[in-house]
Enzyme design. Structure first.
Site, mmCIF file in Angstrom:
data_model
loop_
_atom_site.group_PDB
_atom_site.id
_atom_site.type_symbol
_atom_site.label_atom_id
_atom_site.label_comp_id
_atom_site.label_asym_id
_atom_site.label_seq_id
_atom_site.Cartn_x
_atom_site.Cartn_y
_atom_site.Cartn_z
ATOM 1 N N LYS A 10 0.533 -1.344 -0.258
ATOM 2 C CA LYS A 10 -0.083 -0.089 -0.055
ATOM 3 C C LYS A 10 0.682 1.371 -0.010
ATOM 4 O O LYS A 10 2.074 1.363 0.475
ATOM 5 C CB LYS A 10 -0.927 -0.116 1.307
ATOM 6 C CG LYS A 10 -1.836 -1.493 0.988
ATOM 7 C CD LYS A 10 -2.914 -0.736 2.745
ATOM 8 C CE LYS A 10 -4.133 -2.185 2.156
ATOM 9 N NZ LYS A 10 -4.942 -2.283 3.669
ATOM 10 N N TYR A 50 -12.545 -2.542 -2.741
ATOM 11 C CA TYR A 50 -13.315 -2.487 -1.388
ATOM 12 C C TYR A 50 -14.705 -2.257 -1.397
ATOM 13 O O TYR A 50 -14.915 -1.962 -0.365
ATOM 14 C CB TYR A 50 -12.038 -1.425 -0.717
ATOM 15 C CG TYR A 50 -11.358 -1.412 -0.825
ATOM 16 C CD1 TYR A 50 -11.025 -2.466 0.202
ATOM 17 C CD2 TYR A 50 -9.965 -0.399 -1.016
ATOM 18 C CE1 TYR A 50 -9.338 -3.225 0.835
ATOM 19 C CE2 TYR A 50 -8.957 -0.758 0.162
ATOM 20 C CZ TYR A 50 -8.496 -2.002 0.673
ATOM 21 O OH TYR A 50 -7.733 -2.251 1.109
ATOM 22 N N ASN A 113 -2.047 0.379 7.166
ATOM 23 C CA ASN A 113 -1.042 -0.487 7.837
ATOM 24 C C ASN A 113 -0.170 -1.323 6.540
ATOM 25 O O ASN A 113 -0.681 -2.665 6.532
ATOM 26 C CB ASN A 113 -2.358 -1.511 8.390
ATOM 27 C CG ASN A 113 -3.821 -1.684 7.067
ATOM 28 O OD1 ASN A 113 -3.284 -1.770 5.821
ATOM 29 N ND2 ASN A 113 -4.442 -2.527 7.598
ATOM 30 N N HIS A 116 -2.277 -5.116 2.455
ATOM 31 C CA HIS A 116 -3.777 -6.311 1.900
ATOM 32 C C HIS A 116 -2.875 -7.341 1.646
ATOM 33 O O HIS A 116 -2.082 -7.484 0.864
ATOM 34 C CB HIS A 116 -4.235 -5.503 0.990
ATOM 35 C CG HIS A 116 -5.378 -6.396 1.131
ATOM 36 N ND1 HIS A 116 -6.818 -5.850 1.317
ATOM 37 C CD2 HIS A 116 -5.642 -7.392 0.056
ATOM 38 C CE1 HIS A 116 -7.726 -6.634 1.380
ATOM 39 N NE2 HIS A 116 -7.206 -7.510 -0.098
ATOM 40 N N GLU A 127 -10.031 -11.410 -6.356
ATOM 41 C CA GLU A 127 -8.431 -10.062 -6.310
ATOM 42 C C GLU A 127 -7.253 -10.418 -7.375
ATOM 43 O O GLU A 127 -7.277 -9.559 -7.889
ATOM 44 C CB GLU A 127 -8.025 -9.836 -4.925
ATOM 45 C CG GLU A 127 -9.423 -9.646 -3.759
ATOM 46 C CD GLU A 127 -8.709 -9.448 -1.707
ATOM 47 O OE1 GLU A 127 -7.349 -9.953 -1.852
ATOM 48 O OE2 GLU A 127 -9.509 -9.111 -2.024
HETATM 49 P P1 CMP Z 1 -7.328 -3.946 4.005
HETATM 50 O O1 CMP Z 1 -6.935 -5.645 5.072
HETATM 51 O O2 CMP Z 1 -6.718 -3.795 3.164
HETATM 52 O O3 CMP Z 1 -8.744 -4.399 4.593
HETATM 53 C C1 CMP Z 1 -10.079 -3.081 4.425
HETATM 54 C C2 CMP Z 1 -8.672 -1.883 5.087
HETATM 55 O O4 CMP Z 1 -9.662 -0.374 5.057
HETATM 56 C C3 CMP Z 1 -7.886 -1.908 6.085
HETATM 57 O O5 CMP Z 1 -7.357 -2.818 5.573
HETATM 58 C C4 CMP Z 1 -7.204 -0.592 5.912
HETATM 59 O O6 CMP Z 1 -6.315 -0.039 5.751
HETATM 60 C C5 CMP Z 1 -8.543 0.500 6.108
HETATM 61 N N1 CMP Z 1 -9.079 0.522 7.749
HETATM 62 C C6 CMP Z 1 -9.579 1.607 7.787
HETATM 63 N N2 CMP Z 1 -10.003 1.668 9.099
HETATM 64 C C7 CMP Z 1 -10.544 0.321 9.103
HETATM 65 C C8 CMP Z 1 -11.234 -0.058 10.024
HETATM 66 N N3 CMP Z 1 -11.896 1.121 11.474
HETATM 67 N N4 CMP Z 1 -11.263 -1.090 9.822
HETATM 68 C C9 CMP Z 1 -10.878 -2.479 9.367
HETATM 69 N N5 CMP Z 1 -10.079 -1.439 8.008
HETATM 70 C C10 CMP Z 1 -10.390 -0.154 8.420
#
Ligand code: CMP
Length: 134
Positions: A10, A50, A113, A116, A127
């Protein structure tokens, strides 16, 4: 069973020049890289990726974040790849991610984070097709 799964590096990790670090962690953990590219997502494509989070309060900020630099989708293969990759990266929120996981090591916060990973073999197939045309 040998499985395929998808990881995305990311924007927060791309910006901090951690692409090589993430790839090294994947290879060290036994994942074979079958495909890799860089893509600057459009807001439309980020929303489509998403779609499962439609209606969530964090979605607009997530889309803005995901289009802020190119991302690096990587097609991976390994025995038990889907579950093993989820274990390697750790919980969504780095504050809750287990010691030694990739997110615990490099992620900034629950949104930024760093990576993914597909959460099931079914979603991995969807995906992978999204980024690698099947
Ligand atoms: P990812 O595993 O890519 O799946 C959804 C993404 O939404 C997550 O990682 C984060 O980058 C983002 N995100 C932001 N806020 C939240 C939240 N409160 N809970 C889950 N995902 C979040």
């Amino acid at each position: 069973m040998v499985e395929k799964t998808l990881l995305i590096i990311k924007p927060d990790a791309v910006k901090r020049r951690l692409i090589g670090h993430v790839i090294a962690r994947l290879e060290k953990a036994g994942f074979e890289i079958l495909g890799m590219r860089m893509e600057r997502l459009t807001p439309e494509r980020a929303l489509k990726f998403y779609a499962v989070h439609e209606g969530k309060s964090f979605l607009p900020a997530l889309v803005e974040f995901m289009v802020s630099t190119p991302v690096v989708p990587i097609l991976l293969q390994k025995e038990n790849a889907v579950a093993d990759l989820r274990t390697l990266i750790g919980a969504t929120d780095p504050a809750r991610a287990a010691c030694g996981t990739l997110r615990q090591e490099i992620a900034l916060n629950i949104q930024e984070n760093s990576v993914h990973a597909s959460d099931s073999p079914e979603n991995a197939a969807i995906e992978i097709a999204f980024f690698f045309n099947g």
